[in-house]
Structures are given as structure tokens and as C-alpha cells.
Design a protein around this motif. Structure first.
Motif, PDB file in Angstrom:
ATOM      1  N   ARG A  73       0.863  -1.188   0.000  1.00  0.00           N
ATOM      2  CA  ARG A  73       0.000   0.000   0.000  1.00  0.00           C
ATOM      3  C   ARG A  73       0.896   1.233   0.000  1.00  0.00           C
ATOM      4  N   PRO A  74       0.648   2.172  -0.845  1.00  0.00           N
ATOM      5  CA  PRO A  74       1.483   3.377  -0.885  1.00  0.00           C
ATOM      6  C   PRO A  74       1.601   4.022   0.496  1.00  0.00           C
ATOM      7  N   GLY A  75       2.842   4.344   0.868  1.00  0.00           N
ATOM      8  CA  GLY A  75       3.079   4.993   2.154  1.00  0.00           C
ATOM      9  C   GLY A  75       3.207   4.027   3.314  1.00  0.00           C
ATOM     10  N   TYR A  76       3.151   2.718   3.036  1.00  0.00           N
ATOM     11  CA  TYR A  76       3.253   1.714   4.100  1.00  0.00           C
ATOM     12  C   TYR A  76       4.295   0.661   3.709  1.00  0.00           C
ATOM     13  N   ARG A  77       4.883   0.053   4.725  1.00  0.00           N
ATOM     14  CA  ARG A  77       5.799  -1.056   4.470  1.00  0.00           C
ATOM     15  C   ARG A  77       5.010  -2.281   4.028  1.00  0.00           C
ATOM     16  N   ASP A  78       5.598  -2.999   3.104  1.00  0.00           N
ATOM     17  CA  ASP A  78       4.946  -4.234   2.658  1.00  0.00           C
ATOM     18  C   ASP A  78       4.844  -5.222   3.819  1.00  0.00           C
ATOM     19  N   THR A  79       3.784  -5.986   3.783  1.00  0.00           N
ATOM     20  CA  THR A  79       3.603  -7.072   4.749  1.00  0.00           C
ATOM     21  C   THR A  79       3.669  -8.389   3.987  1.00  0.00           C
ATOM     22  N   ARG A  80       4.401  -9.323   4.556  1.00  0.00           N
ATOM     23  CA  ARG A  80       4.613 -10.604   3.867  1.00  0.00           C
ATOM     24  C   ARG A  80       4.294 -11.757   4.817  1.00  0.00           C
ATOM     25  N   ALA A  81       3.670 -12.795   4.287  1.00  0.00           N
ATOM     26  CA  ALA A  81       3.362 -13.980   5.086  1.00  0.00           C
ATOM     27  C   ALA A  81       3.625 -15.229   4.251  1.00  0.00           C
ATOM     28  N   THR A  82       4.105 -16.276   4.906  1.00  0.00           N
ATOM     29  CA  THR A  82       4.337 -17.566   4.247  1.00  0.00           C
ATOM     30  C   THR A  82       3.259 -18.542   4.672  1.00  0.00           C
ATOM     31  N   LEU A  83       2.617 -19.146   3.703  1.00  0.00           N
ATOM     32  CA  LEU A  83       1.553 -20.118   3.966  1.00  0.00           C
ATOM     33  C   LEU A  83       2.047 -21.522   3.662  1.00  0.00           C
ATOM     34  N   ARG A  84       1.795 -22.428   4.590  1.00  0.00           N
ATOM     35  CA  ARG A  84       2.071 -23.852   4.364  1.00  0.00           C
ATOM     36  C   ARG A  84       0.728 -24.572   4.286  1.00  0.00           C
ATOM     37  N   ILE A  85       0.246 -24.713   3.080  1.00  0.00           N
ATOM     38  CA  ILE A  85      -1.055 -25.359   2.886  1.00  0.00           C
ATOM     39  C   ILE A  85      -0.847 -26.860   2.722  1.00  0.00           C
ATOM     40  N   ARG A  86      -1.559 -27.618   3.547  1.00  0.00           N
ATOM     41  CA  ARG A  86      -1.440 -29.063   3.529  1.00  0.00           C
ATOM     42  C   ARG A  86      -2.817 -29.696   3.347  1.00  0.00           C
ATOM     43  N   PRO A  87      -2.855 -30.946   2.881  1.00  0.00           N
ATOM     44  CA  PRO A  87      -4.142 -31.588   2.585  1.00  0.00           C
ATOM     45  C   PRO A  87      -5.127 -31.546   3.752  1.00  0.00           C
ATOM     46  N   GLY A  88      -6.336 -31.155   3.428  1.00  0.00           N
ATOM     47  CA  GLY A  88      -7.423 -31.209   4.392  1.00  0.00           C
ATOM     48  C   GLY A  88      -7.393 -30.181   5.495  1.00  0.00           C
ATOM     49  N   LYS A  89      -6.486 -29.213   5.424  1.00  0.00           N
ATOM     50  CA  LYS A  89      -6.370 -28.223   6.499  1.00  0.00           C
ATOM     51  C   LYS A  89      -6.692 -26.831   5.967  1.00  0.00           C
ATOM     52  N   ALA A  90      -7.945 -26.438   6.087  1.00  0.00           N
ATOM     53  CA  ALA A  90      -8.353 -25.102   5.637  1.00  0.00           C
ATOM     54  C   ALA A  90      -7.665 -24.047   6.501  1.00  0.00           C
ATOM     55  N   LEU A  91      -7.303 -22.930   5.876  1.00  0.00           N
ATOM     56  CA  LEU A  91      -6.580 -21.878   6.576  1.00  0.00           C
ATOM     57  C   LEU A  91      -7.293 -20.541   6.452  1.00  0.00           C
ATOM     58  N   THR A  92      -7.052 -19.692   7.441  1.00  0.00           N
ATOM     59  CA  THR A  92      -7.512 -18.304   7.397  1.00  0.00           C
ATOM     60  C   THR A  92      -6.313 -17.399   7.614  1.00  0.00           C
ATOM     61  N   LEU A  93      -6.199 -16.375   6.786  1.00  0.00           N
ATOM     62  CA  LEU A  93      -5.078 -15.443   6.910  1.00  0.00           C
ATOM     63  C   LEU A  93      -5.594 -14.015   6.795  1.00  0.00           C
ATOM     64  N   ASP A  94      -5.240 -13.209   7.755  1.00  0.00           N
ATOM     65  CA  ASP A  94      -5.507 -11.763   7.673  1.00  0.00           C
ATOM     66  C   ASP A  94      -4.190 -11.081   7.369  1.00  0.00           C
ATOM     67  N   ILE A  95      -4.158 -10.335   6.304  1.00  0.00           N
ATOM     68  CA  ILE A  95      -2.925  -9.655   5.919  1.00  0.00           C
ATOM     69  C   ILE A  95      -3.256  -8.254   5.441  1.00  0.00           C
ATOM     70  N   ARG A  96      -2.521  -7.262   5.943  1.00  0.00           N
ATOM     71  CA  ARG A  96      -2.740  -5.865   5.579  1.00  0.00           C
ATOM     72  C   ARG A  96      -1.490  -5.073   5.928  1.00  0.00           C
ATOM     73  N   CYS A  97      -1.372  -3.916   5.340  1.00  0.00           N
ATOM     74  CA  CYS A  97      -0.240  -3.044   5.645  1.00  0.00           C
ATOM     75  C   CYS A  97      -0.610  -2.132   6.821  1.00  0.00           C
ATOM     76  N   THR A  98       0.215  -2.134   7.856  1.00  0.00           N
ATOM     77  CA  THR A  98      -0.118  -1.381   9.059  1.00  0.00           C
ATOM     78  C   THR A  98       0.977  -0.410   9.488  1.00  0.00           C
ATOM     79  N   GLU A  99       2.186  -0.562   8.933  1.00  0.00           N
ATOM     80  CA  GLU A  99       3.313   0.282   9.374  1.00  0.00           C
ATOM     81  C   GLU A  99       3.547   1.417   8.379  1.00  0.00           C
ATOM     82  N   SER A 100       3.210   2.648   8.790  1.00  0.00           N
ATOM     83  CA  SER A 100       3.372   3.803   7.897  1.00  0.00           C
ATOM     84  C   SER A 100       4.841   4.187   7.790  1.00  0.00           C
ATOM     85  N   ILE A 101       5.271   4.614   6.587  1.00  0.00           N
ATOM     86  CA  ILE A 101       6.659   5.053   6.410  1.00  0.00           C
ATOM     87  C   ILE A 101       6.724   6.536   6.074  1.00  0.00           C
ATOM     88  N   ARG A 102       5.647   7.219   6.276  1.00  0.00           N
ATOM     89  CA  ARG A 102       5.622   8.668   6.013  1.00  0.00           C
ATOM     90  C   ARG A 102       6.022   9.434   7.260  1.00  0.00           C
TER      91      ARG A 102
END
Length: 213
Positions: free
Chosen positions: A184-213
Motif C-alpha cells: 500500500r502506498p506509504g506503508y511497508r509491505d507485509t509478507r506472510a508464508t503459507l504452508r497449505i497441507r491436505p485437508g487443512k483449511a486456513l484463514t489469513l488476515d494480511i494488511r499493511c499497518t506500518e506507515s513510512i511517512r
């Protein structure tokens, strides 16, 4: 016991001069060679019955060291080599984790084709084939991923594509490891690694929260 008798005969006739002695010496050497190679071929046969392919190959090699043109030993090595190669390929798959990489999945399918084409079958290979077919099925069955964000950050999953802004979205992804990035412009990128495995549904919340302005 026969080996030792013929070995002794070779020693004795080697000490005698004369044409007849040389003929006997040649016969004794030929018989000694036959006895030793026959013993090694029996050893290889016993190892094959136990499905110990490395031991069988070693016995064939010893036989060929005595008699380099021994057809049955050459043929035996060719047959045994197929099993040794099958096990080498199987070990390289690094199951089950390896199946979550598409390159390894392709090699797993090649392995199944290889053992089918060469008609290879022993207890371990049969068990591995059954397990691999089932594991491949699971490894290729998509799993649910629920992504949530702030509808301000641009979301991308490497190897899948850009999803844009979103508040909530459900995806179906083949098991594997994925990197999710939010920018997001003006924010540091946020990165997450997902390990998706058989039969295991996942939920991930990801957003940019750290302002660099």
C-alpha cells in the motif's frame, strides 16, 4: 569345500612341469572359476529372493571380476539395476513433504510410470506405489484459504497472481508453500508464508499497518 579342493589342485599342478601338467592346470583353473562364479550367482539369486538388490548387484560384480563375459551376471545386473534406480528415484522424492512442490509431483508421476513400464514389483515398491497414488491425490486436491484484509492493501500470492484489494475472499489452492504479500502506498509491505497441507483449511488476515511517512 569344492572351491578349496580345486584351488589346491591349481597350486599343485602349477608346480609341475610338462605338457600334461599344463593341461591339468588349465582344467583345474577352469573348474575353479566355474565353482566360484556358480557360488556367486547362487548368492545373487538368494539376495534377489530377499529383495536385497544392492547385495545381488555386489554378487554379480564379484562374479564378473572372475569371469568378465559371464552372460547371466550381465543380465542379472541389468535387471537389478532397474530396482536400484527405482529406489534411488523414490528416495529423491522425499515423501510426503516433497509432493507439495509441483516439480516433485511431476517426478512422482514419472516414478509411477517407470515402475509400470519396467514391470517392477517387490514388497516395498508395491507398498510405496499404493501410498504414493493416494498421497498424490491428496496433494492435488485444492484446500480452502480464507483471506481477509482492509480493502486498502493490494494483495498478491506469488505463483497465483494479484488479487487486488479485498475485505474477505475464499480461494482454493493446491497444497504447497505460498508467499502472500500486501502493499500500500506509504506503508511497508507485509509478507506472510503459507504452508497449505491436505485437508487443512486456513484463514489469513494480511494488511499493511506500518506507515513510512
Amino acid at each position: 569345500m569344492l572351491d578349496s579342493n580345486w584351488a589346491r589342485a591349481v597350486e599343485l599342478w602349477a608346480e609341475v612341469d610338462g605338457r600334461r601338467a599344463r593341461e591339468y592346470l588349465q582344467q583345474a583353473r577352469a573348474e575353479l572359476q566355474f565353482q566360484r562364479t556358480r557360488s556367486l550367482l547362487n548368492e545373487a539369486r538368494a539376495a534377489r529372493q530377499k529383495e536385497d538388490w544392492a547385495a545381488a548387484d555386489a554378487a554379480y560384480l564379484k562374479a564378473l571380476a572372475i569371469s568378465p563375459h559371464l552372460k547371466s551376471a550381465h543380465q542379472g545386473r541389468e535387471q537389478v539395476a532397474l530396482y536400484i534406480e527405482a529406489y534411488r528415484r523414490l528416495d529423491a522424492l522425499k515423501l510426503p513433504e516433497g509432493l507439495y512442490d509441483k516439480v516433485i509431483r511431476a517426478r512422482a508421476k514419472e516414478w509411477l510410470a517407470f515402475i509400470r513400464e519396467k514391470q517392477l514389483d517387490d514388497r516395498k515398491i508395491d507398498k510405496a506405489r499404493t501410498g504414493l497414488v493416494e498421497a498424490l491425490k491428496l496433494a492435488q486436491t485444492p484446500v480452502s484459504l480464507i483471506l481477509t484484509s482492509d480493502n486498502q492493501s493490494e494483495i498478491e500470492i506469488y505463483g497465483i497472481g494479484k488479487l487486488g484489494r479485498l475485505e474477505r475472499q475464499t480461494l482454493k489452492l493446491v497444497p504447497g508453500d505460498y508467499i502472500v504479500v500486501a502493499n500500500r502506498p506509504g506503508y511497508r509491505d507485509t509478507r506472510a508464508t503459507l504452508r497449505i497441507r491436505p485437508g487443512k483449511a486456513l484463514t489469513l488476515d494480511i494488511r499493511c499497518t506500518e506507515s513510512i511517512r
